[in-house]
Design a protein around this motif. Sequence first.
Motif, PDB file in Angstrom:
ATOM      1  N   GLN A 226     -51.823  -8.573  38.919  1.00 49.57           N
ATOM      2  CA  GLN A 226     -50.855  -8.904  37.887  1.00 49.57           C
ATOM      3  C   GLN A 226     -51.080 -10.356  37.482  1.00 49.57           C
ATOM      4  N   LEU A 227     -51.080 -10.601  36.173  1.00 45.87           N
ATOM      5  CA  LEU A 227     -51.330 -11.939  35.640  1.00 45.87           C
ATOM      6  C   LEU A 227     -49.997 -12.643  35.442  1.00 45.87           C
ATOM      7  N   VAL A 228     -49.825 -13.770  36.117  1.00 48.66           N
ATOM      8  CA  VAL A 228     -48.550 -14.493  36.147  1.00 48.66           C
ATOM      9  C   VAL A 228     -48.730 -15.848  35.493  1.00 48.66           C
ATOM     10  N   ASP A 229     -47.761 -16.245  34.632  1.00 48.93           N
ATOM     11  CA  ASP A 229     -47.834 -17.573  34.032  1.00 48.93           C
ATOM     12  C   ASP A 229     -47.143 -18.584  34.924  1.00 48.93           C
ATOM     13  N   SER A 230     -47.014 -19.813  34.477  1.00 42.41           N
ATOM     14  CA  SER A 230     -46.492 -20.898  35.317  1.00 42.41           C
ATOM     15  C   SER A 230     -44.984 -20.898  35.441  1.00 42.41           C
ATOM     16  N   SER A 231     -44.273 -19.970  34.782  1.00 37.99           N
ATOM     17  CA  SER A 231     -42.811 -20.040  34.821  1.00 37.99           C
ATOM     18  C   SER A 231     -42.153 -19.650  36.146  1.00 37.99           C
ATOM     19  N   PRO A 232     -42.551 -18.742  37.080  1.00 36.80           N
ATOM     20  CA  PRO A 232     -43.623 -17.753  36.926  1.00 36.80           C
ATOM     21  C   PRO A 232     -43.073 -16.435  36.363  1.00 36.80           C
ATOM     22  N   LYS A 233     -43.853 -15.790  35.512  1.00 34.56           N
ATOM     23  CA  LYS A 233     -43.459 -14.523  34.922  1.00 34.56           C
ATOM     24  C   LYS A 233     -44.685 -13.621  34.814  1.00 34.56           C
ATOM     25  N   VAL A 234     -44.508 -12.340  35.177  1.00 36.42           N
ATOM     26  CA  VAL A 234     -45.621 -11.393  35.077  1.00 36.42           C
ATOM     27  C   VAL A 234     -45.850 -11.069  33.611  1.00 36.42           C
ATOM     28  N   ARG A 235     -47.038 -11.432  33.098  1.00 33.27           N
ATOM     29  CA  ARG A 235     -47.337 -11.211  31.691  1.00 33.27           C
ATOM     30  C   ARG A 235     -48.088  -9.910  31.434  1.00 33.27           C
ATOM     31  N   LEU A 236     -48.936  -9.515  32.392  1.00 33.68           N
ATOM     32  CA  LEU A 236     -49.746  -8.320  32.155  1.00 33.68           C
ATOM     33  C   LEU A 236     -50.285  -7.824  33.494  1.00 33.68           C
ATOM     34  N   LYS A 237     -50.352  -6.477  33.647  1.00 38.41           N
ATOM     35  CA  LYS A 237     -50.958  -5.886  34.831  1.00 38.41           C
ATOM     36  C   LYS A 237     -52.298  -5.264  34.438  1.00 38.41           C
ATOM     37  N   ILE A 238     -53.313  -5.537  35.257  1.00 40.32           N
ATOM     38  CA  ILE A 238     -54.642  -5.016  34.973  1.00 40.32           C
ATOM     39  C   ILE A 238     -55.126  -4.205  36.175  1.00 40.32           C
ATOM     40  N   TYR A 239     -55.944  -3.177  35.919  1.00 42.22           N
ATOM     41  CA  TYR A 239     -56.340  -2.254  36.978  1.00 42.22           C
ATOM     42  C   TYR A 239     -57.862  -2.130  37.043  1.00 42.22           C
ATOM     43  N   LYS A 240     -58.377  -2.025  38.276  1.00 41.50           N
ATOM     44  CA  LYS A 240     -59.811  -1.989  38.505  1.00 41.50           C
ATOM     45  C   LYS A 240     -60.431  -0.731  37.889  1.00 41.50           C
ATOM     46  N   THR A 241     -61.701  -0.874  37.476  1.00 38.20           N
ATOM     47  CA  THR A 241     -62.489   0.265  37.019  1.00 38.20           C
ATOM     48  C   THR A 241     -63.741   0.356  37.892  1.00 38.20           C
ATOM     49  N   SER A 242     -64.607   1.324  37.593  1.00 36.86           N
ATOM     50  CA  SER A 242     -65.840   1.470  38.369  1.00 36.86           C
ATOM     51  C   SER A 242     -66.888   0.429  37.982  1.00 36.86           C
ATOM     52  N   VAL A 243     -66.597  -0.346  36.930  1.00 38.75           N
ATOM     53  CA  VAL A 243     -67.521  -1.383  36.465  1.00 38.75           C
ATOM     54  C   VAL A 243     -67.027  -2.748  36.946  1.00 38.75           C
ATOM     55  N   LYS A 244     -67.898  -3.552  37.499  1.00 44.88           N
ATOM     56  CA  LYS A 244     -67.531  -4.867  38.015  1.00 44.88           C
ATOM     57  C   LYS A 244     -67.009  -5.768  36.895  1.00 44.88           C
ATOM     58  N   ASP A 245     -65.920  -6.483  37.196  1.00 43.29           N
ATOM     59  CA  ASP A 245     -65.308  -7.454  36.271  1.00 43.29           C
ATOM     60  C   ASP A 245     -64.812  -6.806  34.976  1.00 43.29           C
ATOM     61  N   VAL A 246     -64.487  -5.528  35.026  1.00 42.42           N
ATOM     62  CA  VAL A 246     -63.870  -4.848  33.881  1.00 42.42           C
ATOM     63  C   VAL A 246     -62.579  -4.202  34.368  1.00 42.42           C
ATOM     64  N   TYR A 247     -61.446  -4.532  33.713  1.00 39.33           N
ATOM     65  CA  TYR A 247     -60.134  -4.048  34.120  1.00 39.33           C
ATOM     66  C   TYR A 247     -59.429  -3.383  32.934  1.00 39.33           C
ATOM     67  N   LEU A 248     -58.652  -2.346  33.253  1.00 36.36           N
ATOM     68  CA  LEU A 248     -57.846  -1.682  32.236  1.00 36.36           C
ATOM     69  C   LEU A 248     -56.505  -2.398  32.091  1.00 36.36           C
ATOM     70  N   ALA A 249     -56.064  -2.604  30.858  1.00 38.07           N
ATOM     71  CA  ALA A 249     -54.741  -3.163  30.588  1.00 38.07           C
ATOM     72  C   ALA A 249     -53.946  -2.147  29.770  1.00 38.07           C
ATOM     73  N   ALA A 250     -52.657  -2.413  29.553  1.00 39.33           N
ATOM     74  CA  ALA A 250     -51.786  -1.457  28.877  1.00 39.33           C
ATOM     75  C   ALA A 250     -52.251  -1.161  27.455  1.00 39.33           C
ATOM     76  N   SER A 251     -52.864  -2.128  26.804  1.00 37.78           N
ATOM     77  CA  SER A 251     -53.233  -1.937  25.401  1.00 37.78           C
ATOM     78  C   SER A 251     -54.680  -2.319  25.103  1.00 37.78           C
ATOM     79  N   GLY A 252     -55.505  -2.443  26.146  1.00 37.53           N
ATOM     80  CA  GLY A 252     -56.891  -2.800  25.928  1.00 37.53           C
ATOM     81  C   GLY A 252     -57.611  -2.974  27.251  1.00 37.53           C
ATOM     82  N   ILE A 253     -58.583  -3.855  27.300  1.00 36.92           N
ATOM     83  CA  ILE A 253     -59.328  -4.126  28.527  1.00 36.92           C
ATOM     84  C   ILE A 253     -59.453  -5.633  28.731  1.00 36.92           C
ATOM     85  N   ILE A 254     -59.623  -6.026  30.004  1.00 33.40           N
ATOM     86  CA  ILE A 254     -59.923  -7.400  30.391  1.00 33.40           C
ATOM     87  C   ILE A 254     -61.307  -7.373  31.042  1.00 33.40           C
TER      88      ILE A 254
END
Length: 279
Positions: free
Chosen positions: A225-253
Amino acid sequence: MKYFILFAAFTISFSSMAQSVFDDYKYIVVPKRFTSFKKENQYQTSTLVKHLLTENGFTAVYEDALPEELTVNRCMGLYVKLNDNSSMFSTKASISFEDCGSKEIFITEEGKSKEKEYKLSYSEAIRNAMKSLDVVNYTYKEPVNEPIKISFKNDVKKMDNTAQESTSKVQKTQVVKQEATKEEQSYKSVAPVKSNYTKAVNKIMPIEFNSEEVLYAQEITNGYQLVDSSPKVRLKIYKTSVKDVYLAASGIIYGTDGKWYYEYYLNDVLTTKELNIKF
């Protein structure tokens, strides 16, 4: 006498300001290697700074040995920086304290030394700089979450006798007259009518991020989960079978060449934004 009073007033003001700044933080994080040096704990600078902070009543920890609660919430701590302004003939250093958003909240006076041997000169300069904390009477203030109090006092009021009697009289005197004639009857069709309602499309909008915003990755099941300095959870990302590629709610990281990017479609247009993620 006049100068003594001014000096005393300045000292009291400085002490109060410094104390109020530090009291909101439980930990002070010391790096094993300051950016001015090539080696870890060079000239024993890291161990000296941690020792002096502990002597002043702070809970000092190394950056690679953080308590669990500080790992979860980085904003519980302040982060130490050594400002090295040394010249050929003297060693000059001050200590900065930054919050989890890299904002400087306090800096010591500059300590100086003319010792020729580096270990002795940095030790003297740092000790002189840290004297700025001698006037600080530090006490950590644990955040208090007070319960919300709700009062129902006077929400229900009794109806006085006069109002009750008046209501009773109206109820007794009112007579409903029913008309059964054809002219007095009304008819309302209950046949189904075609509706103009259309089902809304559940469209997930991408998260907007500031280009200078720092996001801290905290591990969760199957991702982060990506947290800002407030701290607040801004986005959750999930692992894929590809290294350094994550699924997000509306796209990819995804990460490439040491940088991280957020890629998504906005109004059928592929959009890519660079993110500053600290794993």
